[in-house]
Design an enzyme around this catalytic site. Structure first.
Site, PDB file in Angstrom:
ATOM      1  N   ASP A 102       4.469  -5.030  -7.318  1.00  0.00           N
ATOM      2  CA  ASP A 102       3.836  -3.751  -6.951  1.00  0.00           C
ATOM      3  C   ASP A 102       4.437  -2.603  -7.755  1.00  0.00           C
ATOM      4  OD1 ASP A 102       6.024  -4.671  -5.151  1.00  0.00           O
ATOM      5  OD2 ASP A 102       5.984  -2.583  -4.513  1.00  0.00           O
ATOM      6  N   GLY A 129       0.847  -1.204   0.000  1.00  0.00           N
ATOM      7  CA  GLY A 129       0.000   0.000   0.000  1.00  0.00           C
ATOM      8  C   GLY A 129       0.876   1.245   0.000  1.00  0.00           C
TER       9      GLY A 129
HETATM   10  P1  AMP Z   1       9.090   1.324  -3.013  1.00  0.00           P
HETATM   11  O1  AMP Z   1      10.410   0.747  -2.681  1.00  0.00           O
HETATM   12  O2  AMP Z   1       9.108   2.835  -3.121  1.00  0.00           O
HETATM   13  O3  AMP Z   1       8.427   0.673  -4.179  1.00  0.00           O
HETATM   14  O4  AMP Z   1       8.191   1.047  -1.735  1.00  0.00           O
HETATM   15  C1  AMP Z   1       7.832  -0.226  -1.290  1.00  0.00           C
HETATM   16  C2  AMP Z   1       6.820  -0.102  -0.172  1.00  0.00           C
HETATM   17  O5  AMP Z   1       7.393   0.546   0.969  1.00  0.00           O
HETATM   18  C3  AMP Z   1       5.589   0.723  -0.519  1.00  0.00           C
HETATM   19  O6  AMP Z   1       4.499   0.164   0.167  1.00  0.00           O
HETATM   20  C4  AMP Z   1       5.939   2.072   0.031  1.00  0.00           C
HETATM   21  O7  AMP Z   1       4.811   2.862   0.276  1.00  0.00           O
HETATM   22  C5  AMP Z   1       6.664   1.701   1.317  1.00  0.00           C
HETATM   23  N1  AMP Z   1       7.576   2.755   1.770  1.00  0.00           N
HETATM   24  C6  AMP Z   1       8.750   3.105   1.194  1.00  0.00           C
HETATM   25  N2  AMP Z   1       9.338   4.089   1.876  1.00  0.00           N
HETATM   26  C7  AMP Z   1       8.521   4.407   2.920  1.00  0.00           C
HETATM   27  C8  AMP Z   1       8.577   5.354   3.993  1.00  0.00           C
HETATM   28  N3  AMP Z   1       9.606   6.194   4.138  1.00  0.00           N
HETATM   29  N4  AMP Z   1       7.548   5.375   4.857  1.00  0.00           N
HETATM   30  C9  AMP Z   1       6.527   4.534   4.728  1.00  0.00           C
HETATM   31  N5  AMP Z   1       6.409   3.614   3.747  1.00  0.00           N
HETATM   32  C10 AMP Z   1       7.398   3.548   2.855  1.00  0.00           C
HETATM   33 MG    MG Z   2       6.855   0.794  -5.274  1.00  0.00          MG
END
Ligand code: AMP
Ligand code: MG
Length: 492
Positions: free
Chosen positions: A258, A96
């Site tokens: 995702d 999410g």
């Molecule tokens: P990503 O690596 O950007 O594709 O993120 C993978 C998951 O981690 C997703 O659900 C993001 O919303 C969550 N996420 C990444 N960084 C953060 C953060 N600093 N705070 C909260 N959720 C995060």
């Molecule tokens: Mg992502």
């Protein structure tokens, strides 16, 4: 702020929001407003994208910053965090939007619909242990890479703006906090379907599929076999996308389910990078220790991800389980052929071929093998072939290359078109420049210290990758040997 004032500002800036996603069942999202930040400052605004969205640039970069920072929520929006799940490095997890918020969908005057998302806008119900924030470096990296892909004619989410928040985020060290405004034709992911299938009912999957069809594939949205066609169209779009990545040497780095869209746009540019020397095993991401997402693996990983997508649709494909499985398998098995078709056609264009000839595939493979053997730079080999400048790279003086070149020359003579037309085709398909890793790093390092001029100059040349202009020359140069063990890190 008074309602009339917000209303006036909305009209002035040009925001024209709709919120179709919130008509899906509530389990698909959480209503969540952004968390205000202390002192937002605009770092970069994408003027041409602003214009094409119908936004007034002057107002946007002055009184409009509050919206880009999440300090104000424009009228007509219901900000939400979207729910999704996903296979991360092969392991299924609930995810999410943990730090992103969908403000709504901007409807342009010609009726196009774009998600406007703030990335780094604060905690959400899906944040788990995270702070909901983003650091400046990774947000600018996403800005640079997504815009570069766009100008390379590769479908991608885009970046409207980056602001700094005036607050620090704590990673390995304290870093300047930032928010990226992302523009996407939607944020529906393979992982959104996985979420519906794993945590919802078959009805939920169907509602999501119908929504997706109407939003992205209106021509087939009411077809009797629309769910099979949905699968087929997504496979086609992804096969085309991955072929385009391969053709420019783009390595996404974290092709989790995702991070794969249903629209066929590239998304989420954490540890991505462009390959220098041609080598199918190239991996830049520090967390991809097993090389799952290596350059050469991208097509088969895409097929794996699409198989996960197909699984979520099974009950909709046929009421009989075995028949549903057969349909899914047949569609997935087409990925390879569609991908190979686009890849080979793209390679033909890179070598100046309009026609299709039987020997084309072997000509391409032979060149790639020579490039691999001599560790030749991928982009510059094609660049030099395009310019007819067969000097300055070791590969061009090897016996293998000279032998290959003879075959290439003979093959080019089979064309009905002129040599000039063939050269033009090569120019249109071999970028003179790509965002070289050392250039991106140099721009980000300066930006972190408050100097944005290097990034702006880089963005200026990346806007015209097929131009072959003199000012691009220096950007086509390779990194110093010291930068060859380049590593990228997830931007969390
Ligand atoms: P990503 O690596 O950007 O594709 O993120 C993978 C998951 O981690 C997703 O659900 C993001 O919303 C969550 N996420 C990444 N960084 C953060 C953060 N600093 N705070 C909260 N959720 C995060
Ligand atoms: Mg992502």
């Amino acid at each position: 702020m008074k309602k009339e004032w917000i209303e006036m500002k909305k009209i002035n800036i040009g925001w024209n929001f709709d919120n179709s996603y919130i008509h899906l069942p509530e389990k698909f999202y959480s209503k969540q407003g952004p968390t205000p930040v202390s002192s937002p400052e605009l770092v970069i605004l994408n003027k041409s994208l602003s214009k094409s969205l119908g936004l007034d640039i002057d107002i946007l970069q002055n009184s409009g910053i509050g919206i880009l920072a999440g300090n104000e929520v424009p009228e007509g929006t219901t900000p939400i965090a979207q729910a999704y799940a996903g296979h991360q490095f092969g392991h299924f997890t609930m995810l999410g939007d943990g730090r992103a918020l969908l403000l709504g969908e901007q409807i342009t005057s010609d009726g196009r619909r774009f998600d406007i998302q703030l990335k780094g806008a604060g905690r959400t119900p899906y944040s788990r242990g995270g702070d909901g924030r983003a650091a400046l470096g990774p947000m600018l990296r996403e800005y640079i890479i997504s815009e570069a892909l766009h100008y390379l004619n590769i479908p991608t989410t885009r970046s409207l703006a980056v602001i700094t928040t005036g607050q620090r985020v704590i990673r390995e060290r304290a870093l300047p906090g930032a928010i990226l405004t992302r523009v996407a034709s939607s944020h529906i992911r393979v992982g959104t379907f996985q979420y519906a299938a794993a945590y919802g009912s078959m009805k939920d999957v169907q509602l999501l599929a119908e929504y997706t069809l109407q939003r992205h594939f209106p021509d087939i949205a009411f077809h009797e076999k629309r769910f099979t066609l949905l699968l087929r169209e997504v496979i086609k779009k992804q096969a085309q996308l991955i072929a385009k990545w391969q053709l420019v040497g783009f390595i996404h780095g974290v092709m989790n389910t995702d991070n794969m869209t249903i629209s066929g746009e590239s998304i989420d540019f954490g540890p991505c990078a462009f390959m220098d020397a041609y080598y199918p095993g190239t991996v830049f991401s520090s967390i991809d220790t097993a090389g799952r997402y290596a350059y050469g693996n991208q097509p088969q990983i895409a097929a794996w991800n699409l198989a996960r997508f197909a699984e979520t649709l099974l009950p909709l494909l046929h009421e009989n389980e075995d028949k549903a499985l057969n349909i899914a398998n047949e569609e997935i098995s087409n990925f390879k052929t569609i991908y190979a078709y686009h890849w080979l056609n793209g390679m033909r264009a890179k070598l100046g071929f309009f026609n299709e000839e039987e020997e084309d595939e072997s000509i391409v493979t032979e060149l790639l093998n020579i490039m691999e053997k001599y560790k030749a730079d991928y982009t510059n080999t094609f660049r030099n072939l395009t310019l007819g400048k067969l000097e300055g790279m070791d590969i061009f003086s090897t016996a293998e290359f000279l032998d290959w070149k003879e075959k290439w020359d003979i093959r080019r003579k089979k064309e009905n078109k002129s040599k000039e037309e063939s050269n033009q085709l090569m120019r249109e398909n071999n970028p003179a420049i790509i965002p070289r890793n050392h250039r991106v790093e140099e721009a980000l390092e300066a930006a972190e210290k408050g100097n944005f001029s290097i990034m702006e100059k880089l963005l200026d040349v990346l806007d015209h990758p097929y131009e072959y202009s003199p000012q691009q020359e220096e950007f086509s140069m390779l990194p110093p040997a010291s930068a060859c063990s380049y590593r990228t890190f997830c931007g969390t």
